[in-house]
Design a protein around this motif. Structure first.
Motif, mmCIF file in Angstrom:
data_model
loop_
_atom_site.group_PDB
_atom_site.id
_atom_site.type_symbol
_atom_site.label_atom_id
_atom_site.label_comp_id
_atom_site.label_asym_id
_atom_site.label_seq_id
_atom_site.Cartn_x
_atom_site.Cartn_y
_atom_site.Cartn_z
ATOM 1 N N MET A 170 0.825 -1.209 0.000
ATOM 2 C CA MET A 170 0.000 0.000 0.000
ATOM 3 C C MET A 170 0.860 1.260 0.000
ATOM 4 S SD MET A 170 -3.146 -1.051 2.484
ATOM 5 C CE MET A 170 -4.153 -2.491 2.103
ATOM 6 N N TYR A 171 2.025 1.180 0.596
ATOM 7 C CA TYR A 171 2.937 2.323 0.598
ATOM 8 C C TYR A 171 3.497 2.566 -0.801
ATOM 9 C CZ TYR A 171 6.682 5.420 2.245
ATOM 10 O OH TYR A 171 7.524 6.482 2.449
ATOM 11 N N GLU A 172 3.859 1.491 -1.481
ATOM 12 C CA GLU A 172 4.460 1.619 -2.809
ATOM 13 C C GLU A 172 3.433 1.799 -3.924
ATOM 14 O OE1 GLU A 172 6.910 -1.842 -3.212
ATOM 15 O OE2 GLU A 172 8.339 -1.150 -1.695
ATOM 16 N N ARG A 173 2.297 1.113 -3.821
ATOM 17 C CA ARG A 173 1.306 1.134 -4.900
ATOM 18 C C ARG A 173 0.092 1.993 -4.600
ATOM 19 N NH1 ARG A 173 0.489 -5.259 -6.232
ATOM 20 N NH2 ARG A 173 2.651 -5.737 -6.744
ATOM 21 N N GLY A 174 -0.169 2.200 -3.308
ATOM 22 C CA GLY A 174 -1.393 2.869 -2.881
ATOM 23 C C GLY A 174 -2.419 1.844 -2.442
ATOM 24 N N VAL A 175 -3.373 2.301 -1.668
ATOM 25 C CA VAL A 175 -4.416 1.416 -1.138
ATOM 26 C C VAL A 175 -5.289 0.887 -2.271
ATOM 27 C CG1 VAL A 175 -6.461 1.302 0.351
ATOM 28 C CG2 VAL A 175 -4.428 2.550 1.118
ATOM 29 N N ALA A 176 -5.730 1.778 -3.147
ATOM 30 C CA ALA A 176 -6.653 1.380 -4.217
ATOM 31 C C ALA A 176 -6.042 0.347 -5.156
ATOM 32 C CB ALA A 176 -7.092 2.605 -5.010
ATOM 33 N N SER A 177 -4.747 0.400 -5.360
ATOM 34 C CA SER A 177 -4.092 -0.513 -6.293
ATOM 35 C C SER A 177 -3.595 -1.801 -5.650
ATOM 36 C CB SER A 177 -2.901 0.193 -6.955
ATOM 37 O OG SER A 177 -3.351 1.282 -7.713
ATOM 38 N N THR A 178 -3.839 -1.961 -4.369
ATOM 39 C CA THR A 178 -3.419 -3.177 -3.667
ATOM 40 C C THR A 178 -4.631 -4.073 -3.439
ATOM 41 O OG1 THR A 178 -1.623 -1.999 -2.559
ATOM 42 C CG2 THR A 178 -2.316 -4.077 -1.578
ATOM 43 N N THR A 179 -4.565 -5.287 -3.949
ATOM 44 C CA THR A 179 -5.676 -6.228 -3.812
ATOM 45 C C THR A 179 -5.348 -7.300 -2.774
ATOM 46 O OG1 THR A 179 -4.816 -7.749 -5.475
ATOM 47 C CG2 THR A 179 -6.211 -5.908 -6.270
ATOM 48 N N PHE A 180 -6.383 -8.002 -2.351
ATOM 49 C CA PHE A 180 -6.169 -9.145 -1.454
ATOM 50 C C PHE A 180 -5.248 -10.167 -2.123
ATOM 51 C CE2 PHE A 180 -9.397 -9.888 2.181
ATOM 52 C CZ PHE A 180 -9.086 -8.666 2.741
ATOM 53 N N ALA A 181 -5.399 -10.357 -3.420
ATOM 54 C CA ALA A 181 -4.535 -11.312 -4.141
ATOM 55 C C ALA A 181 -3.079 -10.870 -4.059
ATOM 56 C CB ALA A 181 -4.983 -11.435 -5.595
ATOM 57 N N ASP A 182 -2.822 -9.581 -4.183
ATOM 58 C CA ASP A 182 -1.457 -9.064 -4.050
ATOM 59 C C ASP A 182 -0.903 -9.359 -2.657
ATOM 60 O OD1 ASP A 182 -1.617 -7.879 -6.618
ATOM 61 O OD2 ASP A 182 -2.374 -5.989 -5.772
ATOM 62 N N VAL A 183 -1.716 -9.133 -1.647
ATOM 63 C CA VAL A 183 -1.281 -9.349 -0.261
ATOM 64 C C VAL A 183 -1.026 -10.828 -0.019
ATOM 65 C CG1 VAL A 183 -1.936 -9.135 2.170
ATOM 66 C CG2 VAL A 183 -2.446 -7.268 0.570
ATOM 67 N N ARG A 184 -1.904 -11.675 -0.544
ATOM 68 C CA ARG A 184 -1.693 -13.130 -0.395
ATOM 69 C C ARG A 184 -0.374 -13.541 -1.029
ATOM 70 N NH1 ARG A 184 -6.693 -13.860 -2.752
ATOM 71 N NH2 ARG A 184 -5.750 -15.254 -4.267
ATOM 72 N N ALA A 185 -0.108 -13.055 -2.217
ATOM 73 C CA ALA A 185 1.133 -13.428 -2.913
ATOM 74 C C ALA A 185 2.360 -12.906 -2.169
ATOM 75 C CB ALA A 185 1.111 -12.889 -4.341
ATOM 76 N N ALA A 186 2.302 -11.658 -1.712
ATOM 77 C CA ALA A 186 3.462 -11.058 -1.038
ATOM 78 C C ALA A 186 3.722 -11.667 0.337
ATOM 79 C CB ALA A 186 3.264 -9.549 -0.903
ATOM 80 N N SER A 187 2.667 -12.145 0.983
ATOM 81 C CA SER A 187 2.829 -12.700 2.329
ATOM 82 C C SER A 187 2.840 -14.226 2.343
ATOM 83 C CB SER A 187 1.709 -12.197 3.250
ATOM 84 O OG SER A 187 0.438 -12.634 2.784
ATOM 85 N N ALA A 188 2.688 -14.832 1.170
ATOM 86 C CA ALA A 188 2.661 -16.294 1.044
ATOM 87 C C ALA A 188 1.612 -16.917 1.967
ATOM 88 C CB ALA A 188 4.041 -16.888 1.313
ATOM 89 N N THR A 189 0.412 -16.326 1.953
ATOM 90 C CA THR A 189 -0.689 -16.859 2.749
ATOM 91 C C THR A 189 -1.836 -17.267 1.832
ATOM 92 O OG1 THR A 189 -1.585 -14.623 3.068
ATOM 93 C CG2 THR A 189 -0.166 -15.463 4.808
ATOM 94 N N SER A 190 -2.668 -18.114 2.339
ATOM 95 C CA SER A 190 -3.822 -18.570 1.563
ATOM 96 C C SER A 190 -4.978 -17.587 1.718
ATOM 97 C CB SER A 190 -4.260 -19.949 2.042
ATOM 98 O OG SER A 190 -4.815 -19.847 3.338
ATOM 99 N N LYS A 191 -5.942 -17.736 0.844
ATOM 100 C CA LYS A 191 -7.135 -16.913 0.894
ATOM 101 C C LYS A 191 -7.852 -17.105 2.226
ATOM 102 C CE LYS A 191 -11.059 -15.766 -2.056
ATOM 103 N NZ LYS A 191 -11.754 -16.104 -3.297
ATOM 104 N N SER A 192 -7.933 -18.352 2.671
ATOM 105 C CA SER A 192 -8.627 -18.620 3.939
ATOM 106 C C SER A 192 -7.887 -18.003 5.128
ATOM 107 C CB SER A 192 -8.820 -20.121 4.151
ATOM 108 O OG SER A 192 -7.572 -20.782 4.256
ATOM 109 N N GLN A 193 -6.560 -18.019 5.096
ATOM 110 C CA GLN A 193 -5.792 -17.385 6.179
ATOM 111 C C GLN A 193 -6.052 -15.879 6.215
ATOM 112 O OE1 GLN A 193 -1.939 -18.896 4.823
ATOM 113 N NE2 GLN A 193 -1.597 -19.721 6.890
ATOM 114 N N LEU A 194 -6.042 -15.262 5.048
ATOM 115 C CA LEU A 194 -6.265 -13.821 4.980
ATOM 116 C C LEU A 194 -7.664 -13.468 5.487
ATOM 117 C CD1 LEU A 194 -4.931 -11.154 4.146
ATOM 118 C CD2 LEU A 194 -5.847 -11.510 1.859
ATOM 119 N N TYR A 195 -8.663 -14.210 5.017
ATOM 120 C CA TYR A 195 -10.037 -13.918 5.439
ATOM 121 C C TYR A 195 -10.293 -14.320 6.892
ATOM 122 C CZ TYR A 195 -11.676 -12.244 0.964
ATOM 123 O OH TYR A 195 -11.866 -11.485 -0.177
#
Length: 190
Positions: free
Chosen positions: A9-34
């Motif tokens: 969010m710092y580099e791309r902005g809030v609007a341009s950051t998706t849950f999929a981006d966060v999952r990929a960057a943090s190596a977490t599953s969709k269920s873990q994130l939710y």
């Protein structure tokens, strides 16, 4: 997850950051994130808290050392130097969030405002310490000076971000400190 979201969010902005981006960057599953965050708004609030805590922890350490005008100048120099490492890019971690979401999410705006108020209070405390040390006159308005210093920081970050040059930030802070200097005692000038 919050750390990865914060960086994105710092580099791309809030609007341009998706849950999929966060999952990929943090190596977490969709269920873990939710499991931890019901929606993106909850994740954004967690990022605001993490980012606000980090900024305030750093500012608390630095401003606690302000015992003279030279200490205030060292605080300024550190802010400018840290921003120069990125050539002014990305701006203030809190200010960039405020610019992007404060007009669209009242809960987030209030959370960011609370962090800015805490930062202002740290600056008020530094000004009060300068009064106790007979650097500033007793009638100096600590809150007004603190607000002016923080406004110079935020305006400086914005100008440095758009110019990709920290000189506007340095100039804004120099002018704000000059106004503080105008309220010094004879002891404060020594």
């Amino acid at each position: 997850m919050v750390e990865a979201a914060d960086q994105l969010m710092y580099e791309r902005g809030v609007a341009s950051t998706t849950f999929a981006d966060v999952r990929a960057a943090s190596a977490t599953s969709k269920s873990q994130l939710y499991h931890h965050f019901a929606d993106k708004d909850a994740l954004v609030r967690a990022v605001i808290e993490a980012r606000g805590d980090a900024v305030l922890t750093h500012q608390r350490r630095r401003l606690a050392r302000v015992k003279s005008l030279h200490g205030l100048e060292m605080w300024r120099d550190e802010l400018v130097k840290r921003n120069a490492l990125r050539n002014g890019a990305y701006g203030c971690p809190l200010g960039s969030l405020a610019n992007e979401i404060a007009d669209h999410d009242e809960d987030s705006r209030r959370a960011i405002a609370a962090h800015f108020e805490a930062w202002t209070q740290l600056l008020v405390d530094a000004m009060d310490e300068l009064k106790r040390r007979d650097v500033l006159r007793p009638d100096a308005d600590s809150r007004a000076m603190a607000s002016g210093l923080l406004a110079a920081v935020q305006g400086g970050y914005l100008l440095a971000k758009t110019a990709r040059n920290v000189r506007p930030m340095q100039a804004a802070l120099e002018m704000a400190i000059a106004l503080v200097r105008a309220h010094t005692t004879e002891n404060g000038l020594a």
